[in-house]
Design an enzyme around this catalytic site. Structure first.
Site, PDB file in Angstrom:
ATOM      1  N   ARG A 132       1.815 -11.325   5.804  1.00  0.00           N
ATOM      2  CA  ARG A 132       3.279 -11.300   5.873  1.00  0.00           C
ATOM      3  C   ARG A 132       3.821 -10.620   7.120  1.00  0.00           C
ATOM      4  NH1 ARG A 132       5.961 -10.441   0.213  1.00  0.00           N
ATOM      5  NH2 ARG A 132       7.751 -10.856   1.549  1.00  0.00           N
TER       6      ARG A 132
ATOM      7  N   HIS B 114      -4.297 -15.562   9.902  1.00  0.00           N
ATOM      8  CA  HIS B 114      -3.593 -14.280   9.800  1.00  0.00           C
ATOM      9  C   HIS B 114      -4.396 -13.075  10.302  1.00  0.00           C
ATOM     10  CE1 HIS B 114      -0.680 -16.604   7.638  1.00  0.00           C
ATOM     11  NE2 HIS B 114      -1.540 -16.870   6.676  1.00  0.00           N
TER      12      HIS B 114
ATOM     13  N   PRO C 268       0.822  -1.223   0.000  1.00  0.00           N
ATOM     14  CA  PRO C 268       0.000   0.000   0.000  1.00  0.00           C
ATOM     15  C   PRO C 268       0.852   1.268   0.000  1.00  0.00           C
ATOM     16  CG  PRO C 268      -0.683  -1.522   1.729  1.00  0.00           C
ATOM     17  CD  PRO C 268       0.609  -2.037   1.191  1.00  0.00           C
ATOM     18  N   GLU C 269       0.500   2.195  -0.864  1.00  0.00           N
ATOM     19  CA  GLU C 269       1.140   3.512  -0.886  1.00  0.00           C
ATOM     20  C   GLU C 269       0.081   4.550  -0.525  1.00  0.00           C
ATOM     21  OE1 GLU C 269       3.448   4.129  -4.520  1.00  0.00           O
ATOM     22  OE2 GLU C 269       3.671   1.983  -4.768  1.00  0.00           O
TER      23      GLU C 269
ATOM     24  N   LYS D 129      18.277  15.999  -2.888  1.00  0.00           N
ATOM     25  CA  LYS D 129      19.697  15.666  -2.806  1.00  0.00           C
ATOM     26  C   LYS D 129      20.214  15.630  -4.237  1.00  0.00           C
ATOM     27  CE  LYS D 129      18.756  12.839   1.188  1.00  0.00           C
ATOM     28  NZ  LYS D 129      17.368  12.409   0.876  1.00  0.00           N
TER      29      LYS D 129
END
Ligand SMILES: [Zn+2]
Length: 272
Positions: free
Chosen positions: A109, A91, A2-3, A150
């Site tokens: 996971r 899970h 997920p973003e 940067k």
């Protein structure tokens, strides 16, 4: 993984279902996540009303009436679902009991986490203290980019850096740079002013579109009328290795390269 758009969709889902709702009980089914779920969250959050749910980068923050908070990261495979009765799956890690339903956190996971923070501690936590501006904020503008990028790094890695701008990952960095017509290998110091402005514009545009399509990699919420995951059909380069470029020509194939251990997809012909 997920973003920002996926986490935003989850935030909206949680908001529309649980904002203003009181937690009656919490059950920890499996405390093993990236950080162990602390057993004392039950003591702090029982009988509390959720007063606000917000997102910061890829993190969710649940705020309670006593100002305590939960900081949640979905990791690779974390998701929430609503159930009507105790009907758990493999899970499942944590269950919040509300008056009319149960909210379950599942994570195959186990890279996600749910951490408890006392009032005012969460924004200074190790996870959020250094995080960069939100891409939709006014702060993320041309001046900010010029001052903070940067110079020697490439543009893909810069956009991936959560301390530079919050919430972007592999999928959206590839899509943003395709939209901006910028080669992901390009050094930041080689970008001209117009290209920087375009990258900022494309960032907001792609994320906005992805949210409106319900994100890309997202699990079904069981109880939801919202459309989710449809940005998958809108992807132009991500996962499109060896297919023709939709913009410049069907003959030019999308390439996959690896930058800092992560896949990047782009068209060498129209991204300069
Ligand atoms: Zn192309």
């Amino acid at each position: 993984m997920p973003e920002l758009p996926e986490v935003e969709v989850v935030k909206k889902f949680l908001n529309s279902n649980f904002n203003g709702k009181r937690i009656q009980k919490i059950k920890i089914l499996n405390k093993k996540l990236r950080y162990k779920i602390e057993t004392n969250i039950t003591k702090h959050l029982i009988n509390q009303i959720i007063t606000k749910i917000f997102r910061r980068g890829k993190y969710l923050i649940l705020l309670f009436e006593n100002k305590n908070t939960l900081l949640i990261h979905l990791g690779m495979t974390g998701y929430f679902r609503i159930i009507k009765e105790e009907n758990y799956k493999k899970h499942d890690h944590l269950v919040f009991y509300f008056e009319s339903n149960l909210l379950v956190y599942n994570d195959i996971r186990k890279f996600g986490f749910i951490k408890f923070y006392k009032p005012d501690e969460v924004l200074n936590s190790q996870h959020l203290v250094k995080i960069g501006p939100e891409p939709f904020s006014k702060e993320y503008d041309f001046k900010y980019f010029k001052l903070n990028s940067k110079k020697t790094t490439n543009i893909k890695n810069l956009l991936m850096d959560q301390n530079f701008v919050a919430g972007l990952g592999n999928i959206y960095c590839s899509e943003i740079l395709f939209d901006a017509k910028i080669n992901p290998k390009r050094r930041c110091k080689k970008l001209n002013n117009n290209q920087i402005k375009q990258i900022i514009k494309s960032t907001k545009k792609i994320l906005d579109k992805a949210i409106s399509f319900g994100g890309t990699t997202i699990k079904n919420f069981v109880v939801s009328n919202e459309k989710i995951g449809y940005f998958k059909n809108e992807l132009k380069v991500y996962g499109k290795e060896d297919t023709g470029c939709v913009r410049c020509s069907k003959i030019n194939k999308i390439k996959r390269i690896v930058q800092s251990g992560r896949s990047t997809f782009f068209c060498e012909n129209c991204q300069k």
